[in-house]
Design a protein around this motif. Structure first.
Motif: not given
Length: 170
Positions: A47-48, A68, A71, A50-54, A91, A74
């Motif tokens: 997960t680090r 990278s 996205h 990833f650009s973003e994650f819920g 996404h 949740e």
């Protein structure tokens, strides 16, 4: 401009570039750490990237190219043996279920053999809406958008956009 910058900008890029190969190797090693010993602690290796994650649950066997450009929203569940090739953005909305062995491919290659031989690539983003269920073994091709509440059948090869509330069984 570097090949990585070209890739991020949606331009044609050279997939056998040394920097890109090293970035894929780093992602592969992060996935391998998690896959060898799946735990919340080891999930951070993935997960680090990833650009973003819920909130996400990822089962072992997960692979990505770079991480990278991923996205994740949740309450996302990614089952065993999934592959995300993220040369362009992927996404994923909220409340998405991704079945075992599903593959998301953003990268593509020229149809001309001489261009493929020297590493030419291009990529198009994948967008997955909210409340989507992707069946096991499904393949999502480059540039595809899947609308909210859609269902993708197991082993489907998604070659076109899928509308909101649509059931895709091809």
């Amino acid at each position: 401009m570097t090949e990585f910058e070209k890739m991020l900008n949606g331009e044609n890029f050279n997939g056998i570039d040394t920097d890109l190969r090293l970035r894929r190797e780093a992602a592969r090693l992060a996935c391998a750490k998690f896959n060898a010993h799946p735990s919340k602690g080891n999930l951070r290796h993935v997960t680090r990237l990833f650009s973003e994650f819920g909130s996400v649950v990822i089962e072992p066997g997960f692979q990505c190219d770079y991480g990278s450009q991923i996205h994740i929203g949740e309450r996302v569940y990614i089952n065993f043996q999934c592959v995300f090739l993220d040369s362009a953005a992927i996404h994923i909305g909220n409340d998405v279920l991704i079945g075992p062995g599903a593959h998301l491919y953003t990268v593509d290659h020229p149809r001309e053999a001489d261009l493929r031989a020297v590493g030419h690539c291009f990529a198009r983003p994948i967008h997955i809406g909210n409340n989507v269920w992707i069946g096991g073994g499904a393949k999502i091709l480059p540039g595809i958008s899947i609308g909210d509440n859609a269902i993708i059948a197991a082993n489907a090869i998604v070659t076109r956009n899928v509308e909101t509330n649509e059931r895709y069984f091809k």
